[in-house]
Design an enzyme around this catalytic site. Structure first.
Site, mmCIF file in Angstrom:
data_model
loop_
_atom_site.group_PDB
_atom_site.id
_atom_site.type_symbol
_atom_site.label_atom_id
_atom_site.label_comp_id
_atom_site.label_asym_id
_atom_site.label_seq_id
_atom_site.Cartn_x
_atom_site.Cartn_y
_atom_site.Cartn_z
ATOM 1 N N LEU A 1 -26.344 -22.141 -81.184
ATOM 2 C CA LEU A 1 -27.145 -22.393 -79.988
ATOM 3 C C LEU A 1 -26.999 -21.138 -79.140
ATOM 4 C CD1 LEU A 1 -26.090 -26.048 -79.055
ATOM 5 C CD2 LEU A 1 -28.348 -25.314 -79.823
ATOM 6 N N ASP A 2 -28.091 -20.673 -78.536
ATOM 7 C CA ASP A 2 -27.968 -19.411 -77.802
ATOM 8 C C ASP A 2 -27.163 -19.597 -76.507
ATOM 9 O OD1 ASP A 2 -29.745 -20.103 -75.651
ATOM 10 O OD2 ASP A 2 -31.466 -19.575 -76.882
ATOM 11 N N TYR A 3 -26.848 -18.473 -75.880
ATOM 12 C CA TYR A 3 -25.945 -18.417 -74.730
ATOM 13 C C TYR A 3 -26.354 -19.381 -73.610
ATOM 14 C CZ TYR A 3 -23.288 -16.163 -70.908
ATOM 15 O OH TYR A 3 -22.448 -15.902 -69.861
ATOM 16 N N SER B 1 -28.320 -22.074 -73.929
ATOM 17 C CA SER B 1 -28.594 -23.434 -74.393
ATOM 18 C C SER B 1 -27.307 -24.246 -74.463
ATOM 19 C CB SER B 1 -29.270 -23.400 -75.768
ATOM 20 O OG SER B 1 -30.505 -22.722 -75.693
#
Length: 244
Positions: free
Chosen positions: A105-107, A109
């Site tokens: 999951l990106d930073y 999210s």
């Protein structure tokens, strides 16, 4: 114990995924009984042979650990970060096994993230990304028109990190809160990098928040920054998803 492929033994020991183990072998970082082995088809007996990875003696297969975490935003989904930002590994208090994230999951999210030391399991799940449904709660700036949402449901072209464009698979989009900045439930059957953000940007809307709430048969049921072990039944169900 019968001889097994080296990459399988290394993955079972929780050192790395099977793919990473193959890279370690090809790179000359694995030895069996003092002899460097670079052939990917090589086999060994983990109970009789002395296997070293990067100079460290392998101590057999670890007990497999499967964790479900509620990743908060502001954490990187990696083992370590060159920019020294906090990583999800900083949240794993009391976990002795060397686990690593399945996918990412990106930073910015948040939500459901899986971690494990079962390299085969992680590899199967990542390969199965094209048919394991993942559901997100998404807050968007401004209200997209129905025509824009229809494009997301049908699939549309989005940019990649490498500058190419790829077409997304059809997505399920459901309005869950109507407002000036509405919330949508978005279900994908693939996992392209920053896919949801790119999808909404293509129809002219910035994504303000993303939270993954379901992954296959699993639902997010722990508080932000916390984690729990998967039950044997949950692991079995996930494995069946990965084999479809």
């Amino acid at each position: 114990m019968p001889a097994e492929r080296l990459q399988k033994i290394i993955a079972a020991a929780g050192i790395a995924s099977r793919r990473k183990a193959e890279q370690l072998i090809s790179g000359g970082l694995v030895s069996v009984n003092g002899k460097v082995v670079t052939e990917l088809g090589s086999k060994a007996d983990s109970e009789k042979d002395h296997i070293r990875v990067n100079g460290k003696l392998l101590h057999g297969a670890e007990r497999h650990v499967y964790l479900l975490m509620n990743k908060p935003k502001g954490y990187v989904t990696t083992l370590r970060d060159p920019e020294r930002r906090p990583t999800v590994m900083d949240l794993l208090h009391g976990v002795k096994a060397r686990v690593y994230p399945v996918g990412r999951l990106d930073y910015a999210s948040e939500g459901l993230l899986l971690l494990t030391n079962d390299g085969d399991f992680a590899n199967h799940l990542m390969k199965a990304a094209s048919h394991v449904p993942k559901t997100y709660m998404v807050k968007v700036a401004g209200t997209p028109p129905e025509g824009g949402l229809a494009k997301l449901r049908e699939g549309l072209s989005i940019p990649t990190e490498r500058g190419r464009r790829v077409r997304t698979a059809p997505a399920k989009i459901r309005v869950i809160r109507e407002s000036a900045n509405p919330w949508y439930e978005v279900t994908l059957i693939e996992g392209k990098n920053r896919q949801i953000r790119h999808m909404f940007e293509e129809i002219g809307h910035h994504v303000e928040k993303i939270k993954r709430v379901r992954y296959g048969p699993l639902e997010l049921d722990v508080h932000p920054g916390k984690y729990r072990k998967l039950t044997p039944d949950e692991v079995s169900k996930l494995k069946s998803f990965a084999k479809k």
